[in-house]
Write a protein that holds these residues in place. Structure first.
Motif, short mmCIF file in Angstrom:
data_model
loop_
_atom_site.label_atom_id
_atom_site.label_comp_id
_atom_site.label_asym_id
_atom_site.label_seq_id
_atom_site.Cartn_x
_atom_site.Cartn_y
_atom_site.Cartn_z
N UNK A 1 39.22 42.20 48.89
CA UNK A 1 39.65 40.76 49.09
C UNK A 1 40.90 40.68 48.90
N UNK A 2 41.40 39.91 49.87
CA UNK A 2 42.89 39.47 50.12
C UNK A 2 42.93 38.04 49.38
N UNK A 3 43.73 37.93 48.50
CA UNK A 3 43.80 36.45 47.79
C UNK A 3 45.32 36.52 47.46
N UNK A 4 45.59 35.14 48.49
CA UNK A 4 47.07 34.80 48.23
C UNK A 4 47.22 33.44 47.90
N UNK A 5 47.55 33.08 46.80
CA UNK A 5 47.87 31.80 46.31
C UNK A 5 46.43 30.77 46.63
N UNK A 6 45.30 31.54 46.05
CA UNK A 6 44.13 31.01 46.37
C UNK A 6 43.02 31.54 45.36
N UNK A 7 43.59 31.85 44.28
CA UNK A 7 42.55 32.54 43.25
C UNK A 7 41.48 31.83 42.90
N UNK A 8 41.41 30.50 42.54
CA UNK A 8 40.32 29.67 42.14
C UNK A 8 39.26 29.60 43.27
N UNK A 9 39.79 29.40 44.41
CA UNK A 9 38.91 29.28 45.72
C UNK A 9 38.31 30.61 46.08
N UNK A 10 38.99 31.60 45.99
CA UNK A 10 38.25 33.02 45.92
C UNK A 10 37.11 33.10 44.92
N UNK A 11 37.48 33.17 43.89
CA UNK A 11 36.47 33.13 42.67
C UNK A 11 35.26 32.29 43.01
N UNK A 12 35.63 30.96 43.47
CA UNK A 12 34.42 30.11 43.47
C UNK A 12 33.51 30.56 44.61
N UNK A 13 34.05 31.19 45.82
CA UNK A 13 33.24 31.55 46.95
C UNK A 13 32.54 32.69 46.36
N UNK A 14 33.18 33.83 45.84
CA UNK A 14 32.37 34.89 45.23
C UNK A 14 31.25 34.34 44.43
N UNK A 15 31.39 33.47 43.60
CA UNK A 15 30.30 32.90 42.79
C UNK A 15 29.27 32.22 43.64
N UNK B 1 27.89 44.40 44.80
CA UNK B 1 27.95 45.13 43.71
C UNK B 1 29.42 45.88 43.40
N UNK B 2 30.23 46.04 44.69
CA UNK B 2 31.43 46.93 44.38
C UNK B 2 32.45 45.81 45.23
N UNK B 3 33.23 45.26 44.28
CA UNK B 3 34.37 44.11 45.02
C UNK B 3 35.61 44.65 44.29
N UNK B 4 36.48 44.80 45.34
CA UNK B 4 37.90 44.97 45.10
C UNK B 4 39.02 44.08 45.19
N UNK B 5 39.82 43.56 44.32
CA UNK B 5 40.84 42.84 44.59
C UNK B 5 42.22 43.59 44.96
N UNK B 6 42.30 43.69 46.43
CA UNK B 6 43.40 44.34 46.93
C UNK B 6 44.77 43.67 46.62
N UNK B 7 45.73 44.40 46.26
CA UNK B 7 47.10 43.86 45.86
C UNK B 7 46.79 42.69 45.01
N UNK B 8 46.19 43.02 43.83
CA UNK B 8 46.08 42.21 42.74
C UNK B 8 47.29 41.05 42.69
N UNK B 9 47.12 39.93 42.68
CA UNK B 9 48.03 38.97 42.24
C UNK B 9 47.88 37.90 41.41
N UNK B 10 46.79 37.91 40.67
CA UNK B 10 46.50 36.96 39.54
C UNK B 10 47.37 37.45 38.38
N UNK B 11 47.20 36.61 37.32
CA UNK B 11 47.94 36.84 36.00
C UNK B 11 46.60 37.56 34.98
N UNK B 12 47.38 37.43 33.61
CA UNK B 12 46.38 38.10 32.85
C UNK B 12 44.85 37.30 32.52
N UNK B 13 45.07 36.11 32.44
CA UNK B 13 43.99 35.10 32.41
C UNK B 13 42.77 35.69 33.25
N UNK B 14 43.43 35.49 34.71
CA UNK B 14 42.17 35.87 35.95
C UNK B 14 41.85 37.35 35.75
#
Length: 289
Positions: free
Chosen positions: A163-177, A183-196
């Protein structure tokens, strides 16, 4: 060559071998062989070469086929999909679009990614996702369509989603849902906060940290790293980008992974050998090699 353009020196080698889970050797100076030798000299013995367009993905697959310790991920970068549909040779930007190839051109590109994803030495589909930093409103539909197609490709071929996620956290999580994550999903260059990070942990998503975790203004990233389950933590360079401090602004490469690993170990409050050992196991599990 100015000091800013000069490659940083080789760091002290890691005693436990690790993998660079995300790099772009096609954008780095020197040959693949040179990059791999320098990386191996400091304990970085495996790399995942990531494609961002059709040509780069083909190169990634060819390079992985030629080198036992290189694995490939193939995809259209989130900014590539609007470029194909709407037309912008420099990548989609808020300034508007030129005449593009339309949805059929995107379908053709996705078909080639699908073909490459079936190859045995291609272990990942990515980097894909959403990027609202560079994409204007006109490009979001193409991005999301491409993202959903990549999720389907990854699941059908049993490959890891990157996953490439830049300033799109909520929408990326929404589409994944909505699509159902592989089965295996990697958030590359993780850019979220502790809550995410807590959300990703609950869903079993891997979080890969890059050199920007060392930047002074990156406390939210360090807070996320501090609470991420150790078994879901990876490390990457995203080279030639995101060179870790104190070399920020100079060219990045897989051999600089030890700098980031040591900074990450300090954040976690554990020894670098313990962290490197966990990362090695996690990366092999995340990419199923």
């Amino acid at each position: 060559m100015s000091a800013k353009d000069a490659p940083p020196p080789l760091p002290e080698p890691l005693l436990v071998e690790v993998a660079d889970s995300h790099t772009h050797m096609d954008l780095q100076s020197g040959t693949v062989e040179e990059a791999l030798v320098k990386a191996a000299a400091v304990g970085v013995t495996t790399v995942v070469q990531v494609g961002c367009d059709v040509k780069g993905s083909q190169w990634a697959a060819e390079t992985a086929a030629a080198h036992e310790n290189v694995h490939a991920a193939v995809a259209l970068h989130p900014n590539e999909a609007p470029r194909i549909v709407l037309g912008d040779p420099d990548g989609w930007s808020r300034q508007g679009a030129r005449q593009g190839g339309g949805d059929s051109a995107l379908d053709d590109a996705l078909n080639e990614i699908d073909r490459l994803a079936a190859l045995p030495h291609v272990l990942g589909v990515g980097e894909t996702g959403l990027d609202f930093f560079r994409t204007g409103p006109e490009g979001i539909a193409a991005q999301e369509r491409s993202f959903r197609a990549h999720i389907e490709i990854a699941k059908r071929h049993g490959k890891t989603l990157v996953i490439h996620d830049r300033e799109a956290h909520a929408d990326v999580l929404r589409v994944l849902d909505e699509e159902g994550a592989p089965e295996r999903t990697v958030f590359h260059c993780y850019s979220g906060d502790a809550a995410m990070a807590e959300i990703c942990a609950a869903k079993g998503y891997y979080m890969s940290f890059a050199g920007n975790v060392t930047f002074k203004n990156a406390q939210p990233l360090r807070d996320a790293l501090a609470i991420a389950p150790l078994e879901l933590v990876l490390v990457e360079t995203d080279a030639p980008f995101l060179t870790p401090a104190p070399f920020r602004g100079r060219p990045n490469a897989p051999y600089l992974i030890p700098v980031t690993v040591r900074a990450m170990a300090e954040v976690r409050g554990i020894g670098e050998n313990e962290l490197a050992g966990a990362i090695a196991v996690n990366t092999a599990r995340a990419f199923d090699y």
